[in-house]
Design a protein around this motif. Structure first.
Motif, short mmCIF file in Angstrom:
data_model
loop_
_atom_site.label_atom_id
_atom_site.label_comp_id
_atom_site.label_asym_id
_atom_site.label_seq_id
_atom_site.Cartn_x
_atom_site.Cartn_y
_atom_site.Cartn_z
N LEU A 3 0.83 -1.21 0.00
CA LEU A 3 0.00 0.00 0.00
C LEU A 3 0.86 1.25 0.00
N ARG A 4 1.94 1.22 0.76
CA ARG A 4 2.82 2.38 0.83
C ARG A 4 3.38 2.72 -0.55
N THR A 5 3.75 1.69 -1.32
CA THR A 5 4.28 1.91 -2.66
C THR A 5 3.20 2.52 -3.55
N LEU A 6 1.97 2.03 -3.44
CA LEU A 6 0.87 2.61 -4.23
C LEU A 6 0.61 4.06 -3.81
N GLU A 7 0.75 4.33 -2.53
CA GLU A 7 0.59 5.71 -2.05
C GLU A 7 1.65 6.62 -2.67
N TYR A 8 2.87 6.13 -2.74
CA TYR A 8 3.95 6.91 -3.35
C TYR A 8 3.68 7.10 -4.84
N PHE A 9 3.24 6.04 -5.51
CA PHE A 9 2.94 6.13 -6.94
C PHE A 9 1.87 7.20 -7.21
N VAL A 10 0.79 7.17 -6.45
CA VAL A 10 -0.29 8.15 -6.62
C VAL A 10 0.22 9.56 -6.33
N ALA A 11 1.03 9.70 -5.30
CA ALA A 11 1.57 11.02 -4.96
C ALA A 11 2.42 11.58 -6.09
N VAL A 12 3.29 10.76 -6.67
CA VAL A 12 4.14 11.22 -7.78
C VAL A 12 3.26 11.58 -8.98
N GLU A 49 7.49 8.85 -17.26
CA GLU A 49 8.52 9.42 -18.13
C GLU A 49 9.19 10.51 -17.30
N ARG A 50 10.47 10.37 -17.10
CA ARG A 50 11.22 11.30 -16.27
C ARG A 50 11.89 12.34 -17.16
N ARG A 51 11.50 13.58 -16.99
CA ARG A 51 12.08 14.70 -17.73
C ARG A 51 12.61 15.69 -16.72
N PRO A 52 13.52 16.56 -17.13
CA PRO A 52 13.97 17.60 -16.18
C PRO A 52 12.77 18.42 -15.71
N PRO A 59 1.76 5.16 -20.56
CA PRO A 59 0.48 4.45 -20.70
C PRO A 59 0.26 3.41 -19.59
N GLY A 60 1.33 2.75 -19.17
CA GLY A 60 1.21 1.80 -18.05
C GLY A 60 0.83 2.50 -16.76
N GLY A 61 1.41 3.68 -16.52
CA GLY A 61 1.07 4.46 -15.33
C GLY A 61 -0.36 4.94 -15.37
N VAL A 62 -0.81 5.37 -16.54
CA VAL A 62 -2.20 5.81 -16.70
C VAL A 62 -3.15 4.64 -16.39
N ALA A 63 -2.80 3.45 -16.85
CA ALA A 63 -3.64 2.28 -16.60
C ALA A 63 -3.67 1.91 -15.11
N LEU A 64 -2.54 2.05 -14.44
CA LEU A 64 -2.46 1.67 -13.03
C LEU A 64 -3.14 2.66 -12.08
N PRO A 66 -5.99 4.51 -11.71
CA PRO A 66 -7.31 4.34 -11.08
C PRO A 66 -7.37 3.14 -10.14
N TYR A 67 -6.65 2.07 -10.46
CA TYR A 67 -6.63 0.90 -9.59
C TYR A 67 -5.88 1.18 -8.30
N ALA A 68 -4.79 1.93 -8.39
CA ALA A 68 -4.03 2.30 -7.20
C ALA A 68 -4.89 3.16 -6.28
N ARG A 69 -5.60 4.14 -6.85
CA ARG A 69 -6.49 5.00 -6.04
C ARG A 69 -7.60 4.18 -5.40
#
Length: 168
Positions: A3-12, A49-52, A59-64, A66-69
């Motif tokens: 859950l903590r990892t999903l919390e971090y993912f949503v926060a980023v 995608e990490r940019r300065p 697309p994978g992040g977009v898919a994940l 709503p499920y993470a939330r």
């Protein structure tokens, strides 16, 4: 996946920044980065995608997202609901003969609604139950009969009316 990892993912994802997500989650930025890298490794694809000065979802992040939330919301609801459960114990006195009334069904419904409450039933005469309610050794009692004469400090409420019928 934690859950903590999903919390971090949503926060980023919501902050658009590892640094801002770290501040929001009250951790250092390398901890966020490490957890996201582990999650990406676990899922087998990049989530950002990490940019300065900017991070965007792949697309994978977009898919994940709503499920993470939904997962985080479900976990939060579960703990809120659990914190609202009644706990403790209830020592309830009763006279015999209530088996054919609605009382057992009411008691069962109470137990299903408040499973964390330890329920103890004590059988005795009406006068003994009233005395035990008054002295505090019972939390409440279900009695039969008239409510005209109650000991001081004892209040009553009618739960149900039943008929006693003689047949021949």
């Amino acid at each position: 996946m934690e859950l903590r990892t999903l919390e971090y993912f949503v926060a980023v994802a919501e902050e658009g920044s590892f640094t801002k997500a770290a501040a929001r989650c009250h951790v250092v930025q390398p901890a966020i980065s490490q957890q996201i890298q582990n999650l990406e490794r676990e899922l087998g694809e990049p989530l950002f995608e990490r940019r300065p000065r900017q991070v965007t979802l792949t697309p994978g992040g977009v898919a994940l997202l709503p499920y993470a939330r939904a997962c985080l919301d479900a976990a939060a609801r579960a703990f809120v609901e659990r914190s609202q459960l009644l706990g403790g114990s209830l020592t309830l006195g009763t006279v015999s003969g209530l088996q054919g009334t609605r009382f057992p069904a009411l008691l069962g419904a109470y137990h299903r609604r408040h499973p964390e409450v330890a329920l103890e039933l004590v059988y005795a005469s009406t006068s003994a139950l009233l005395g035990r309610v008054r002295d505090g050794s019972l939390d409440a009692a279900v009695i039969a009969g008239s409510l005209n004469v109650l000991p001081d400090g004892v209040r009553a409420r009618t739960l149900l009316h039943d008929s006693v019928v003689a047949v021949r």
